[in-house]
Scaffold this active site. Structure first.
Site, PDB file in Angstrom:
ATOM      1  N   ASP A   1       0.767  -1.087  -0.148  1.00 25.94           N
ATOM      2  CA  ASP A   1      -0.035   0.148   0.043  1.00 25.94           C
ATOM      3  C   ASP A   1       1.156   1.252   0.043  1.00 25.94           C
ATOM      4  OD1 ASP A   1       1.163   0.167   2.637  1.00 25.94           O
ATOM      5  OD2 ASP A   1      -0.665   0.492   3.522  1.00 25.94           O
TER       6      ASP A   1
ATOM      7  N   ASP B   1       1.432   4.909   2.227  1.00 26.10           N
ATOM      8  CA  ASP B   1       1.196   5.393   3.479  1.00 26.10           C
ATOM      9  C   ASP B   1       1.688   6.837   3.644  1.00 26.10           C
ATOM     10  OD1 ASP B   1       0.517   2.730   4.919  1.00 26.10           O
ATOM     11  OD2 ASP B   1       2.591   2.558   4.273  1.00 26.10           O
TER      12      ASP B   1
ATOM     13  N   ASP C   1      -3.219   4.910   2.735  1.00 26.26           N
ATOM     14  CA  ASP C   1      -3.523   5.158   4.078  1.00 26.26           C
ATOM     15  C   ASP C   1      -3.224   6.519   4.282  1.00 26.26           C
ATOM     16  OD1 ASP C   1      -4.501   2.655   5.019  1.00 26.26           O
ATOM     17  OD2 ASP C   1      -2.624   2.006   5.676  1.00 26.26           O
TER      18      ASP C   1
END
Ligand code: CTP
Ligand code: MN
Ligand code: MN
Ligand code: MN
Length: 397
Positions: free
Chosen positions: A204, A206, A321
């Protein structure tokens, strides 16, 4: 024993936060074996076992060269009986039968597939397996009610299980930066997580956001999320408010390492420029752009993302995120969200066991002095803890 004299003597401190662990790993065969057993324990919620394997794995990652002999391991910390047995088998045969048996086991495979869905954790996966659901096909046929995160996770299963490249993270960073600054001029956006540690890929992306004036950051994410959504960048998002309160009695027990920052878990729609393949590796500079890899999903269980099958798409889904911290907590948030997870865990363990302090992504509390220790930089936090400063690129434990 002939090898005794030839044994290499490694010296490794016992907490991962005392060590410099780069991405250069001289013992990948051993660490991959231990990592699989750690992962399997995590998927089965056997936390103690998982941590023991993670610690062994991290010790081997920190060694300056390859282990060739069991005798090389003498004096090293964290290597329990079970890990030593695995290492011994791998050194002798090149593989460990326990690792291979686990890898091939129906339960491990089912847990991997099901927890590969964004929004599905070990508990949910276990419940489904007990109902006879082990594949995405079976899940869809079962008529199980999925929450919104899980529905989005299933819909974008294939994309979300592809590694995200640094170039893709940077492209998303540009979009996030533009939108954040339009809502809050002067805001500071930092790439955190694995990419800050120098990893070339991640699962992902962040970002940590703050503003030099305390308080200006409050309520930022709902505005950012709605702008990103109106501009077509979000396939899914869930935003939660900050719920952190400092108290005179010291830090409230945060459940595990969960923090209470304002945050947004999202699935980003990233437009891919034609010079980038689906896995994000830049294509050779010549004129191969029009032939970028055909997107023909091979999703386990036969789920075809968006029903598009082999039709080419110009975008991919990426987990992103966003975390917002007040400037007074920024150094703690930065440290806590840079990872690795084991490095963070070890740093909190060091604080508690060796220093009678309590470290979180919000603050550092000194139990004996009964007060919070302020810090404006990561360096100051290491200093408060009596640790040598370790830069992000050496926190890859
Ligand atoms: N983190 C956290 N609270 C969460 C999720 C993550 O504090 N609810 C922290 C983790 O401890 C880690 C960092 O945020 O230090 C990044 O987490 P994650 O994205 O899961 O891992 P990465 O190290 O970035 O690895 P990857 O490249 O696979 O994304
Ligand atoms: Mn054991
Ligand atoms: Mn990450
Ligand atoms: Mn993350």
């Amino acid at each position: 024993q002939i090898n005794e004299a030839a044994a290499v003597v490694f010296s490794v401190p016992s907490y991962a936060c005392q060590r410099r662990t780069t991405l250069q790993n001289h013992n990948t065969v051993l660490t991959e074996a231990l990592s699989l057993l750690a992962e399997n324990a995590e998927l089965n919620e056997e936390d103690g076992r998982a941590i023991a394997f993670r610690r062994s794995e991290a010790v081997l990652k920190a060694l300056p060269k390859a282990v060739t002999n069991l005798a090389d391991l003498r004096g090293l910390p964290c290597l329990g009986e079970h890990s030593l047995k695995i290492i011994k088998d791998v050194l002798k045969d090149g593989v460990s039968s326990e690792v291979e048996t686990t890898r091939q086991s129906d339960r491990y495979k089912a847990l991997k597939v099901l927890t590969g869905i964004f929004g599905v954790g070990a508990k949910t996966a276990d419940r489904w397996i007990k109902m006879g659901i082990s594949t995405l096909h079976q899940l869809q046929a079962s008529g199980q009610t999925l929450n919104q995160a899980q529905q989005a996770g299933l819909e974008h299963y294939e994309d979300l299980n592809q590694p995200v490249a640094k170039a893709e993270a940077d492209a998303i960073g540009d979009v996030v930066q533009k939108v954040v600054l339009s809502v809050l001029p002067g805001a500071l956006i930092t790439l955190i997580g694995g990419f800050r540690r120098g990893k070339p890929t991640g699962h992902d992306v962040d970002f940590l956001i703050t503003h030099p004036e305390e308080g200006r950051e409050v309520g930022l994410l709902p505005k950012v999320a709605s702008l990103l959504k109106s501009q077509g960048f979000l396939l899914y998002q869930k935003t939660t408010r900050n719920s952190y309160l400092e108290s005179d009695d010291g830090p409230a027990r945060l459940s595990s390492n969960m923090d209470r920052f304002e945050r947004c878990f999202s699935i980003f729609k990233l437009e891919m420029n034609p010079g980038t393949t689906r896995s994000g590796t830049p294509r050779s500079s010549s004129r191969t752009e029009s032939q970028s890899d055909d997107h023909s999903p091979q999703t386990p269980g036969g789920v075809h993302e968006n029903g598009l099958e082999s039709r080419r798409r110009s975008w991919r889904a990426v987990r992103v995120d966003l975390v917002v911290s007040p400037i007074s907590q920024f150094a703690f948030a930065l440290l806590g969200w840079t990872g690795s997870k084991l490095f963070e865990r070890e740093m909190r363990r060091w604080a508690g066991h060796e220093k009678a302090m309590s470290l979180s992504s919000h603050a550092l509390y000194d139990t004996k002095q009964r007060r919070y220790l302020r810090a404006a930089s990561e360096e100051e936090i290491f200093a408060h803890l009596g640790l040598e400063y370790i830069p992000p690129s050496q926190r890859n434990a």
